[in-house]
Design a protein around this motif. Structure first.
Motif, PDB file in Angstrom:
ATOM      1  N   PRO A  22       3.300   3.991   6.064  1.00 45.92           N
ATOM      2  CA  PRO A  22       3.422   4.868   4.896  1.00 45.92           C
ATOM      3  C   PRO A  22       2.523   6.087   5.030  1.00 45.92           C
ATOM      4  CG  PRO A  22       3.238   2.576   4.214  1.00 45.92           C
ATOM      5  CD  PRO A  22       2.962   2.597   5.687  1.00 45.92           C
ATOM      6  N   LYS A  23       3.044   7.259   4.694  1.00 46.97           N
ATOM      7  CA  LYS A  23       2.276   8.499   4.845  1.00 46.97           C
ATOM      8  C   LYS A  23       1.035   8.517   3.966  1.00 46.97           C
ATOM      9  CE  LYS A  23       5.311   9.939   7.751  1.00 46.97           C
ATOM     10  NZ  LYS A  23       4.977   9.821   9.192  1.00 46.97           N
ATOM     11  N   SER A  24       1.085   7.791   2.843  1.00 51.66           N
ATOM     12  CA  SER A  24      -0.062   7.765   1.938  1.00 51.66           C
ATOM     13  C   SER A  24      -1.292   7.125   2.581  1.00 51.66           C
ATOM     14  CB  SER A  24       0.300   7.002   0.653  1.00 51.66           C
ATOM     15  OG  SER A  24       0.660   5.661   0.953  1.00 51.66           O
ATOM     16  N   LYS A  52      12.670  -1.363   2.665  1.00 54.33           N
ATOM     17  CA  LYS A  52      12.327   0.027   2.955  1.00 54.33           C
ATOM     18  C   LYS A  52      11.354   0.104   4.126  1.00 54.33           C
ATOM     19  CE  LYS A  52      13.046   1.728  -1.764  1.00 54.33           C
ATOM     20  NZ  LYS A  52      14.138   2.672  -1.413  1.00 54.33           N
ATOM     21  N   MET A  53      10.474  -0.898   4.200  1.00 56.42           N
ATOM     22  CA  MET A  53       9.547  -1.031   5.323  1.00 56.42           C
ATOM     23  C   MET A  53       8.974  -2.439   5.281  1.00 56.42           C
ATOM     24  SD  MET A  53       6.173   1.275   6.331  1.00 56.42           S
ATOM     25  CE  MET A  53       7.167   2.737   6.630  1.00 56.42           C
ATOM     26  N   HIS A  96       4.563  -3.157   2.090  1.00 55.97           N
ATOM     27  CA  HIS A  96       4.934  -1.750   2.266  1.00 55.97           C
ATOM     28  C   HIS A  96       6.246  -1.430   1.546  1.00 55.97           C
ATOM     29  CE1 HIS A  96       1.637  -0.976   4.826  1.00 55.97           C
ATOM     30  NE2 HIS A  96       2.109  -1.522   5.922  1.00 55.97           N
ATOM     31  N   HIS A  97       7.128  -2.400   1.434  1.00 60.95           N
ATOM     32  CA  HIS A  97       8.399  -2.201   0.728  1.00 60.95           C
ATOM     33  C   HIS A  97       8.126  -1.791  -0.720  1.00 60.95           C
ATOM     34  CE1 HIS A  97      12.500  -2.950  -0.685  1.00 60.95           C
ATOM     35  NE2 HIS A  97      11.975  -3.716  -1.652  1.00 60.95           N
ATOM     36  N   TYR A  98       7.213  -2.504  -1.369  1.00 56.29           N
ATOM     37  CA  TYR A  98       6.905  -2.197  -2.768  1.00 56.29           C
ATOM     38  C   TYR A  98       6.145  -0.881  -2.904  1.00 56.29           C
ATOM     39  CZ  TYR A  98       8.588  -6.828  -3.905  1.00 56.29           C
ATOM     40  OH  TYR A  98       9.390  -7.925  -4.065  1.00 56.29           O
ATOM     41  N   GLU A  99       5.343  -0.559  -1.911  1.00 59.08           N
ATOM     42  CA  GLU A  99       4.675   0.742  -1.909  1.00 59.08           C
ATOM     43  C   GLU A  99       5.696   1.868  -1.926  1.00 59.08           C
ATOM     44  OE1 GLU A  99       0.654   1.785   0.132  1.00 59.08           O
ATOM     45  OE2 GLU A  99       1.810   0.535   1.491  1.00 59.08           O
ATOM     46  N   LEU A 100       6.698   1.742  -1.061  1.00 60.06           N
ATOM     47  CA  LEU A 100       7.715   2.789  -0.952  1.00 60.06           C
ATOM     48  C   LEU A 100       8.673   2.789  -2.135  1.00 60.06           C
ATOM     49  CD1 LEU A 100       8.511   2.715   2.886  1.00 60.06           C
ATOM     50  CD2 LEU A 100       6.952   4.198   1.621  1.00 60.06           C
ATOM     51  N   GLY A 122       7.475   2.890  -5.006  1.00 63.21           N
ATOM     52  CA  GLY A 122       6.732   3.674  -5.982  1.00 63.21           C
ATOM     53  C   GLY A 122       5.605   2.929  -6.681  1.00 63.21           C
ATOM     54  N   GLU A 142      -0.895   1.160  -5.079  1.00 68.24           N
ATOM     55  CA  GLU A 142      -1.484   0.186  -4.165  1.00 68.24           C
ATOM     56  C   GLU A 142      -2.127  -0.965  -4.953  1.00 68.24           C
ATOM     57  OE1 GLU A 142      -4.516   0.056  -0.296  1.00 68.24           O
ATOM     58  OE2 GLU A 142      -3.649   1.935  -1.012  1.00 68.24           O
TER      59      GLU A 142
END
Length: 319
Positions: A33-35, A278-279, A284-288, A290, A293
């Protein structure tokens, strides 16, 4: 637990600046994730503090149980913890010092994990350790014989990798692992008490809670593979020594879900060209999607707590 907590909390303000001076900063995968790019350079290899805290606390407290030599359970638990910790340390060292982002090759890491698991099995057999496994909540049991060696290798290698996959967000692994070790600590004390295993498990809980003070979002330090591989191997060893091998799947449910998400993602992409998540791993799926963290981490902690409570319920109340 209190001793381990204090050791970690007191050690961290000394050790974290030391890691920063050595430039042992976390490298971030470009495909992540870019974040997470803002976490670049955060000190890693903090798992060393966890290993020191657990080892010191376990040796101090178990020495009060007898005046003789170390209990073999203490020896094998520390062997697995420090063995997998050393493997993780080498992986981290290659990443942060030699600047090779992937660390040890998958073959090197797998070989090391298997060798430690085999040594663990040999020590158990020298002490006539039972090769019978029980199905929680039932009267069913099987004697695996030589197949128990395969089970041990599968458990230690699988658990160390599963826990390693879970270490992807600030405080995620520290919290979920503390809950899982806490559950095993309770079960080791319940019934015919295995005091050494209880002490070890609660020492891990205390050290992780102390580490969480500095690892909670926004993290000031990461445990790295030094910590995650060690914790994974150790929790499998605890499950084996308490004869709760099958229950590890339930108490370590979060780690199982994280691993399954990676397996499903890989199989789906290779067979259909499409991604289910999503990842992966799952956090990471839940991060993407929205989620913040902190929301992801706190939700996974809650799920881990439910799995731990379910595991205790099956073992204590159903039986």
């Amino acid at each position: 637990m209190a001793i381990a907590f204090l050791i970690t909390v007191l050690l961290s303000p000394i050790f974290i600046p030391f890691l920063r001076r050595l430039k042992f900063g976390q490298s971030i995968r470009e495909e992540g994730p870019k974040s997470h790019m803002k976490k670049m350079g955060t000190p890693t290899m903090g798992g060393v503090m966890i290993l020191l805290s657990v080892t010191i606390t376990t040796l101090i407290m178990t020495s009060k149980l007898s005046t003789g030599s170390l209990n073999f359970e203490v020896v094998v638990l520390l062997l697995v913890l420090l063995g997998y910790g050393l493997l993780g340390f080498l992986d981290d060292f290659i990443k942060v010092v030699l600047k090779r982002n992937l660390g040890l090759t998958s073959r090197q890491k797998m070989l090391g994990q298997i060798v430690i698991a085999i040594i663990f099995y040999i020590i158990l057999r020298q002490h006539d350790f039972s090769t019978v496994i029980h199905i929680p909540g039932t009267d069913l049991s099987w004697d695996l014989g030589w197949g128990y060696a395969i089970l041990i290798i599968f458990m230690l290698v699988g658990a160390s990798n599963a826990v390693n996959l879970t270490d992807g967000l600030d405080g995620l692994l520290a919290g979920t692992a503390a809950i899982a070790f806490g559950a095993f600590g309770i079960l080791a004390w319940y019934g015919i008490p295995q005091f050494e295993i209880t002490i070890f498990s609660l020492a891990v809980v205390g050290s992780l809670l102390g580490f969480l003070v500095f690892n909670a979002h926004p993290a000031k330090v990461f445990m790295g593979d030094t910590g995650s591989l060690a914790l994974g191997g150790a929790i499998a060893a605890v499950a084996i020594l308490t004869k709760l091998e099958v229950l590890l799947i339930i108490i370590g449910g979060v780690f199982v879900l994280e691993t399954l998400s990676v397996i499903i993602q890989v199989i789906s992409f290779k067979t259909t060209g499409k991604r289910v998540f999503k990842m992966s791993p799952l956090h990471h799926h839940y991060e993407l999607m929205g989620w913040s963290e902190w929301r992801v981490v706190s939700t996974f902690w809650l799920v881990g707590l439910i799995f731990a409570a379910l595991g205790i319920y099956i073992e204590v109340w159903i039986l």
